[in-house]
Every structure is written in C-alpha cells, then in structure tokens.
Design a protein around this motif. Structure first.
Motif, PDB file in Angstrom:
ATOM      1  N   LYS A  38      -9.894   2.339 -10.055  1.00 15.37           N
ATOM      2  CA  LYS A  38      -8.573   1.680  -9.397  1.00 15.37           C
ATOM      3  C   LYS A  38      -8.957   0.933  -7.962  1.00 15.37           C
ATOM      4  O   LYS A  38      -8.096   0.044  -7.724  1.00 15.37           O
ATOM      5  N   ASN A  39      -9.717   0.985  -7.432  1.00 15.05           N
ATOM      6  CA  ASN A  39     -10.094   0.270  -6.001  1.00 15.05           C
ATOM      7  C   ASN A  39     -10.729  -1.045  -6.055  1.00 15.05           C
ATOM      8  O   ASN A  39     -10.969  -1.614  -5.145  1.00 15.05           O
TER       9      ASN A  39
ATOM     10  N   THR B  73       5.325  -2.824  -4.757  1.00 16.88           N
ATOM     11  CA  THR B  73       4.836  -1.657  -4.504  1.00 16.88           C
ATOM     12  C   THR B  73       3.231  -2.072  -4.074  1.00 16.88           C
ATOM     13  O   THR B  73       2.662  -2.808  -4.453  1.00 16.88           O
ATOM     14  N   ASP B  76      -2.424   1.696  -3.736  1.00 17.47           N
ATOM     15  CA  ASP B  76      -3.030   2.736  -3.029  1.00 17.47           C
ATOM     16  C   ASP B  76      -4.195   2.040  -2.310  1.00 17.47           C
ATOM     17  O   ASP B  76      -4.304   2.254  -0.829  1.00 17.47           O
ATOM     18  N   GLN B  77      -5.107   1.371  -2.884  1.00 24.03           N
ATOM     19  CA  GLN B  77      -6.361   1.049  -2.227  1.00 24.03           C
ATOM     20  C   GLN B  77      -5.928  -0.207  -1.080  1.00 24.03           C
ATOM     21  O   GLN B  77      -6.645  -0.298  -0.156  1.00 24.03           O
ATOM     22  N   ALA B  79      -2.944   0.015   0.530  1.00 21.41           N
ATOM     23  CA  ALA B  79      -2.355   0.851   1.779  1.00 21.41           C
ATOM     24  C   ALA B  79      -3.593   1.394   2.537  1.00 21.41           C
ATOM     25  O   ALA B  79      -3.100   1.679   3.636  1.00 21.41           O
ATOM     26  N   LYS B  80      -4.614   1.805   2.028  1.00 14.98           N
ATOM     27  CA  LYS B  80      -5.528   2.365   2.554  1.00 14.98           C
ATOM     28  C   LYS B  80      -6.424   1.571   3.478  1.00 14.98           C
ATOM     29  O   LYS B  80      -6.607   1.869   4.757  1.00 14.98           O
ATOM     30  N   THR B  85       0.599   5.328   5.850  1.00 16.41           N
ATOM     31  CA  THR B  85       0.673   6.719   5.491  1.00 16.41           C
ATOM     32  C   THR B  85       2.214   6.883   4.940  1.00 16.41           C
ATOM     33  O   THR B  85       2.713   7.859   4.184  1.00 16.41           O
TER      34      THR B  85
END
Lengths: 102, 157
Positions: A38-39, B73, B76-77, B79-80, B85
């Motif tokens: 995913k990354n 959206t 995740d990667q 957002a990191k 948060t």
C-alpha cells in the motif's frame, strides 16, 4: 535503465515485494498488472505531467490583474467568506494600487 | 524574516506562517517553502507564494465556494507523510489557472489538491487516484458561441 523483454504471462519482481506481470498485448498497447504494498504509489506518467504542466502555467504567469478580473466575474450574492481558509496562518498584504505588478 | 515577492513587494513574515512541503508541488521540486498571502480579503482567491523564489505564486481557492461538490480521501501513506491524526487537522486548497487576459476561462485543478496539516504546517500536493477528476475544471460557464445568421443559429444544435 534496465531493459528486458517479456512475453505475455511473464513477470518481473522488483525489490522483493513488487510484482509486475504482462497480462495482454493488443496492437501497440500492453496491459500490465502490478502487485505492490500500500505504501508504494503508482501513477500513469501522463497524469503527473498534466498536473506539472498546469502548475507551471499557474505558478509563473497569473498576474494579480487577471485575478481581480476573475473576482469581478463572480456572482455578487455569494458571501466571500471562506471559513476554512481562515484556519490557515496567512500574511495579509493589500496592494495600494490594485493590479499593479512589479 | 523578510521575503521578496514580485506581486506583493517585500513581506515581513513570521516563521510560523510557513508551510513546509514534505513532497513538492509538481514541477517545483526546488521550492519546499510557501506562505499564504491574502491581498484581497473580500476575494475567494488567495495566493500561495514561494518563500524562496519571489516570482512563483499560485492563485488558490476552495472548490466549495464555486458550488463544486468536491471530496476526496487522503490515502494512509500520504497522511503519514503529513503526520495527520485526524481530519480536523487537514485543510485543502486547489490551484487555479487563469489564462493571461482571459479570466472567464479560469480553471481549477481538482486532481491535484494541496493538502496542509494545520498543526505542524506540513504540506504536499496530493495526486488523487480518481481519473475522472479534471486538472482543468472551468470555474465559469462557457459562453455560447455567437452565430452569424439566425439560420446558422437554428442549425447549430
């Protein structure tokens, strides 16, 4: 650049955790399947190029004058409050002579 | 600190208004620092001005102001990378392109929004996966072309 020739159905393994497979060829098109964690971001090059081009156009050439004209085209009824933007730290600088660029 | 800008002259700014782009605005890899300049409080357009190059500044706005229904959206990667948060910390802006002398043809980039973490001021240009989002969405309706004769106007449909 590493150049390889593959037949339909053959794969490439990159870095232990990325897999590229040639699914189908049709004329001058190739259908490619990619399995990656995913990354890892994967994008079509032309999307990147299109955004880059739009950025370059926007960053250099829009003059304050043109922006004022765009504002004047807006419907007078709309409130110009952009509550979201108020949360961002910003620098306020009103030009004495609107539209004059150095 | 003082910074020079070609559109707004010299600005006195505090370090804490600077956005640090952890990933660059595409095409501007050499410019990681930007500030938001508001030179017309009554206008929906603001400017994202480069701290390190006086000539580079992007007009930006929020699509909602123009009646555009826009949401996305943040993966995740990404957002990191901004240390996000919660969605309350996130703000997004979109870059506007105005062809010289033709404000009626102004467009907004919906495929590559600028996202900012309000808390730590880390920022990036996010490239969305949705292929249907345009890089150049018109802000104003296109004016219908004028036809020469009434007959032509009838047949132009």
């Amino acid at each position: 650049m590493l150049v390889l020739t593959r037949k339909v159905g053959q794969k490439l393994i990159i870095n232990d955790n990325i897999e590229v497979i040639i699914l189908e060829t049709k004329g001058d098109s190739v259908k490619i399947g990619i399995k990656a964690p995913k990354n890892v971001s994967i994008f079509r090059e032309e999307i990147y190029e299109e955004i880059k081009k739009a950025n370059l156009q926007s960053g250099k050439s829009v003059m304050v004058n043109d922006l004022y004209k765009a504002v004047n085209m807006l419907d007078g009824n709309k409130s110009s409050a952009l509550p979201d933007l108020d949360k961002l730290p910003k620098v306020v600088k009103t030009l004495k002579e609107p539209g004059v660029d150095r | 600190m003082k910074i020079k800008t070609s559109r707004f002259g010299e600005l006195e700014i505090n370090e804490n208004v600077i956005f640090n782009f952890v990933e660059p605005i595409l095409g501007y890899e050499r410019l990681p620092r930007f500030i938001l300049v508001d030179n017309a409080p009554e206008s929906p357009f603001k400017w994202l001005q480069a701290v390190d190059d006086e000539k580079i500044a992007f007009p930006v706005t929020v699509p909602g102001y123009f009646g555009l229904d826009y949401q996305f959206t943040v993966p995740d990667q990404e957002a990191k990378k901004l240390e996000l948060t919660s969605s309350n910390e996130l703000l997004s802006l979109n870059i506007v392109c105005i062809p010289a002398g033709k404000p009626e043809d102004a467009t907004i980039n919906l495929l590559g929004p600028i996202i900012i973490n309000l808390i730590n001021r880390k920022a990036m240009q996010l490239v969305l996966i949705d292929d249907n989002l345009p890089v150049k969405k018109r802000l104003f309706a296109e004016k219908p072309k004028e036809s020469n004769t009434p007959e032509e106007a009838m047949t132009k449909k």
